[in-house]
Design a protein around this motif. Structure first.
Motif, PDB file in Angstrom:
ATOM      1  N   ILE A   1       0.839  -1.205   0.000  1.00 50.57           N
ATOM      2  CA  ILE A   1       0.000   0.000   0.000  1.00 50.57           C
ATOM      3  C   ILE A   1       0.869   1.248   0.000  1.00 50.57           C
ATOM      4  CG2 ILE A   1      -1.601   1.387   1.390  1.00 50.57           C
ATOM      5  CD1 ILE A   1      -2.798  -1.301   2.355  1.00 50.57           C
ATOM      6  N   LEU A   2       1.842   1.288   0.905  1.00 51.59           N
ATOM      7  CA  LEU A   2       2.701   2.470   1.005  1.00 51.59           C
ATOM      8  C   LEU A   2       3.501   2.693  -0.271  1.00 51.59           C
ATOM      9  CD1 LEU A   2       3.945   2.200   4.678  1.00 51.59           C
ATOM     10  CD2 LEU A   2       2.211   3.731   3.738  1.00 51.59           C
ATOM     11  N   TYR A   3       4.015   1.628  -0.861  1.00 48.62           N
ATOM     12  CA  TYR A   3       4.783   1.769  -2.095  1.00 48.62           C
ATOM     13  C   TYR A   3       3.905   2.273  -3.241  1.00 48.62           C
ATOM     14  CZ  TYR A   3       7.691   0.895  -6.119  1.00 48.62           C
ATOM     15  OH  TYR A   3       8.385   1.056  -7.286  1.00 48.62           O
ATOM     16  N   ALA A   4       2.690   1.761  -3.351  1.00 48.01           N
ATOM     17  CA  ALA A   4       1.794   2.200  -4.429  1.00 48.01           C
ATOM     18  C   ALA A   4       1.476   3.684  -4.303  1.00 48.01           C
ATOM     19  CB  ALA A   4       0.507   1.377  -4.409  1.00 48.01           C
ATOM     20  N   PHE A   5       1.203   4.152  -3.086  1.00 42.74           N
ATOM     21  CA  PHE A   5       0.916   5.577  -2.897  1.00 42.74           C
ATOM     22  C   PHE A   5       2.166   6.418  -3.119  1.00 42.74           C
ATOM     23  CE2 PHE A   5      -3.115   4.280  -1.261  1.00 42.74           C
ATOM     24  CZ  PHE A   5      -3.933   5.357  -1.526  1.00 42.74           C
ATOM     25  N   TYR A   6       3.317   5.929  -2.677  1.00 46.09           N
ATOM     26  CA  TYR A   6       4.569   6.650  -2.899  1.00 46.09           C
ATOM     27  C   TYR A   6       4.849   6.785  -4.392  1.00 46.09           C
ATOM     28  CZ  TYR A   6       9.572   7.336  -3.437  1.00 46.09           C
ATOM     29  OH  TYR A   6      10.799   7.797  -3.839  1.00 46.09           O
ATOM     30  N   LYS A   7       4.729   5.702  -5.114  1.00 48.94           N
ATOM     31  CA  LYS A   7       4.997   5.704  -6.559  1.00 48.94           C
ATOM     32  C   LYS A   7       4.036   6.653  -7.276  1.00 48.94           C
ATOM     33  CE  LYS A   7       7.041   3.783 -10.155  1.00 48.94           C
ATOM     34  NZ  LYS A   7       8.101   4.612 -10.667  1.00 48.94           N
ATOM     35  N   ASP A   8       2.775   6.594  -6.930  1.00 50.42           N
ATOM     36  CA  ASP A   8       1.779   7.458  -7.556  1.00 50.42           C
ATOM     37  C   ASP A   8       2.052   8.930  -7.230  1.00 50.42           C
ATOM     38  OD1 ASP A   8      -0.550   7.802  -9.166  1.00 50.42           O
ATOM     39  OD2 ASP A   8      -1.716   8.134  -7.341  1.00 50.42           O
ATOM     40  N   ALA A   9       2.421   9.212  -5.982  1.00 51.11           N
ATOM     41  CA  ALA A   9       2.716  10.590  -5.582  1.00 51.11           C
ATOM     42  C   ALA A   9       3.951  11.113  -6.311  1.00 51.11           C
ATOM     43  CB  ALA A   9       2.911  10.671  -4.066  1.00 51.11           C
ATOM     44  N   MET A  10       4.987  10.287  -6.430  1.00 51.79           N
ATOM     45  CA  MET A  10       6.197  10.721  -7.122  1.00 51.79           C
ATOM     46  C   MET A  10       5.929  10.959  -8.611  1.00 51.79           C
ATOM     47  SD  MET A  10       8.636  11.207  -5.045  1.00 51.79           S
ATOM     48  CE  MET A  10       7.456  11.821  -3.882  1.00 51.79           C
ATOM     49  N   ASP A  11       5.094  10.122  -9.215  1.00 47.76           N
ATOM     50  CA  ASP A  11       4.727  10.338 -10.616  1.00 47.76           C
ATOM     51  C   ASP A  11       4.018  11.678 -10.780  1.00 47.76           C
ATOM     52  OD1 ASP A  11       5.839   7.937 -11.297  1.00 47.76           O
ATOM     53  OD2 ASP A  11       3.933   6.890 -11.606  1.00 47.76           O
ATOM     54  N   LYS A  12       3.149  12.001  -9.832  1.00 49.42           N
ATOM     55  CA  LYS A  12       2.411  13.269  -9.907  1.00 49.42           C
ATOM     56  C   LYS A  12       3.337  14.463  -9.689  1.00 49.42           C
ATOM     57  CE  LYS A  12      -1.841  15.379  -8.315  1.00 49.42           C
ATOM     58  NZ  LYS A  12      -2.542  15.694  -9.494  1.00 49.42           N
ATOM     59  N   VAL A  13       4.245  14.347  -8.730  1.00 50.38           N
ATOM     60  CA  VAL A  13       5.188  15.433  -8.454  1.00 50.38           C
ATOM     61  C   VAL A  13       6.097  15.671  -9.661  1.00 50.38           C
ATOM     62  CG1 VAL A  13       7.205  16.056  -7.053  1.00 50.38           C
ATOM     63  CG2 VAL A  13       5.148  15.193  -5.955  1.00 50.38           C
ATOM     64  N   GLU A  14       6.509  14.605 -10.312  1.00 47.70           N
ATOM     65  CA  GLU A  14       7.403  14.716 -11.470  1.00 47.70           C
ATOM     66  C   GLU A  14       6.640  14.986 -12.761  1.00 47.70           C
ATOM     67  OE1 GLU A  14       9.554  11.057 -11.337  1.00 47.70           O
ATOM     68  OE2 GLU A  14      10.606  11.597  -9.496  1.00 47.70           O
ATOM     69  N   SER A  15       5.353  15.196 -12.655  1.00 48.40           N
ATOM     70  CA  SER A  15       4.484  15.512 -13.804  1.00 48.40           C
ATOM     71  C   SER A  15       4.537  14.448 -14.894  1.00 48.40           C
ATOM     72  CB  SER A  15       4.844  16.881 -14.391  1.00 48.40           C
ATOM     73  OG  SER A  15       4.675  17.875 -13.423  1.00 48.40           O
ATOM     74  N   LYS A  16       4.627  13.206 -14.482  1.00 48.59           N
ATOM     75  CA  LYS A  16       4.586  12.114 -15.451  1.00 48.59           C
ATOM     76  C   LYS A  16       3.143  11.896 -15.885  1.00 48.59           C
ATOM     77  CE  LYS A  16       8.658   9.613 -13.906  1.00 48.59           C
ATOM     78  NZ  LYS A  16       9.175   8.357 -13.383  1.00 48.59           N
ATOM     79  N   PRO A  17       2.941  11.379 -17.099  1.00 49.37           N
ATOM     80  CA  PRO A  17       1.568  11.132 -17.542  1.00 49.37           C
ATOM     81  C   PRO A  17       0.890  10.081 -16.666  1.00 49.37           C
ATOM     82  CG  PRO A  17       3.155  10.361 -19.184  1.00 49.37           C
ATOM     83  CD  PRO A  17       3.930  11.035 -18.100  1.00 49.37           C
ATOM     84  N   LYS A  18      -0.424  10.226 -16.540  1.00 46.72           N
ATOM     85  CA  LYS A  18      -1.205   9.288 -15.731  1.00 46.72           C
ATOM     86  C   LYS A  18      -1.134   7.882 -16.318  1.00 46.72           C
ATOM     87  CE  LYS A  18      -4.914  12.325 -14.264  1.00 46.72           C
ATOM     88  NZ  LYS A  18      -6.363  12.405 -14.203  1.00 46.72           N
ATOM     89  N   ARG A  19      -1.019   6.907 -15.420  1.00 43.83           N
ATOM     90  CA  ARG A  19      -1.074   5.511 -15.840  1.00 43.83           C
ATOM     91  C   ARG A  19      -2.431   4.900 -15.553  1.00 43.83           C
ATOM     92  NH1 ARG A  19       4.195   3.226 -13.009  1.00 43.83           N
ATOM     93  NH2 ARG A  19       3.350   4.534 -11.396  1.00 43.83           N
ATOM     94  N   SER A  20      -3.249   5.646 -14.841  1.00 48.54           N
ATOM     95  CA  SER A  20      -4.589   5.145 -14.528  1.00 48.54           C
ATOM     96  C   SER A  20      -5.585   6.271 -14.766  1.00 48.54           C
ATOM     97  CB  SER A  20      -4.666   4.682 -13.075  1.00 48.54           C
ATOM     98  OG  SER A  20      -4.534   5.774 -12.212  1.00 48.54           O
ATOM     99  N   GLY A  21      -6.819   5.909 -14.845  1.00 48.93           N
ATOM    100  CA  GLY A  21      -7.872   6.889 -15.069  1.00 48.93           C
ATOM    101  C   GLY A  21      -8.522   7.348 -13.786  1.00 48.93           C
ATOM    102  N   LEU A  22      -7.770   7.377 -12.683  1.00 52.81           N
ATOM    103  CA  LEU A  22      -8.339   7.757 -11.395  1.00 52.81           C
ATOM    104  C   LEU A  22      -8.570   9.260 -11.322  1.00 52.81           C
ATOM    105  CD1 LEU A  22      -6.162   5.625  -8.949  1.00 52.81           C
ATOM    106  CD2 LEU A  22      -8.511   5.181  -9.667  1.00 52.81           C
ATOM    107  N   THR A  23      -9.750   9.625 -10.862  1.00 54.68           N
ATOM    108  CA  THR A  23     -10.060  11.029 -10.611  1.00 54.68           C
ATOM    109  C   THR A  23      -9.681  11.357  -9.172  1.00 54.68           C
ATOM    110  OG1 THR A  23     -12.287  10.535  -9.835  1.00 54.68           O
ATOM    111  CG2 THR A  23     -12.014  10.914 -12.218  1.00 54.68           C
TER     112      THR A  23
END
Length: 158
Positions: free
Chosen positions: A42-64
């Motif tokens: 759980i922690l790794y998934a949230f960390y990875k998603d947060a880092m992707d957002k901070v680095e402005s990487k394109p979304k890998r999921s369609g989550l709103t």
């Protein structure tokens, strides 16, 4: 039933067999290990998603944002339950000690919920080194998941 199995694992005589003792101990250890593995997942998934957002990487999921908040809430509840499982079995298997015995899993859930929210009433606390480290891990997990995720998910454009 779970208390009978754990008591049998501790005493080695509830079912009159050391093989049963070892089997029950292995099952309890596996459940605690599974809960710990899920916490790290759980922690790794949230960390990875947060880092992707901070680095402005394109979304890998369609989550709103709404989906992300729902996922955050469910993950928070799952962390409470997984840590409760660890507390319950760590106490039952004498891996860690606490100021009181968790008579059933509901006491462990209460302790876990109070700990992850960093409320800390003081009515229950770890008395062993391993217990303190587990509690420290839960507090840090709760802070990381809640504060960092909310700031990143709600802070900018989606």
């Amino acid at each position: 039933m779970a208390d009978l199995l754990v008591q049998g694992a501790k005493n080695g005589d509830a079912f009159g067999s050391s093989a049963v003792h070892i089997s029950v101990w292995c099952i309890c250890a596996f459940l605690a290990y599974f809960a710990a593995a899920r916490i790290f997942e759980i922690l790794y998934a949230f960390y990875k998603d947060a880092m992707d957002k901070v680095e402005s990487k394109p979304k890998r999921s369609g989550l709103t944002k709404k989906n992300r908040l729902q996922l955050l809430f469910l993950s928070y509840i799952e962390l409470v339950l997984n840590y409760a499982i660890i507390y319950y079995f760590a106490l039952r298997l004498d891996w860690a000690r606490f100021s009181i015995n968790f008579d059933d899993i509901s006491h462990a859930i209460y302790f876990s919920g109070i700990t992850i929210a960093t409320v800390g009433y003081g009515d229950q606390f770890p008395t062993s080194t391993l217990g303190r480290y587990i509690v420290l891990g839960e507090v840090l997990s709760g802070i990381i998941l809640f504060v960092v995720s909310l700031a990143v998910y709600l802070g900018g454009d989606d």
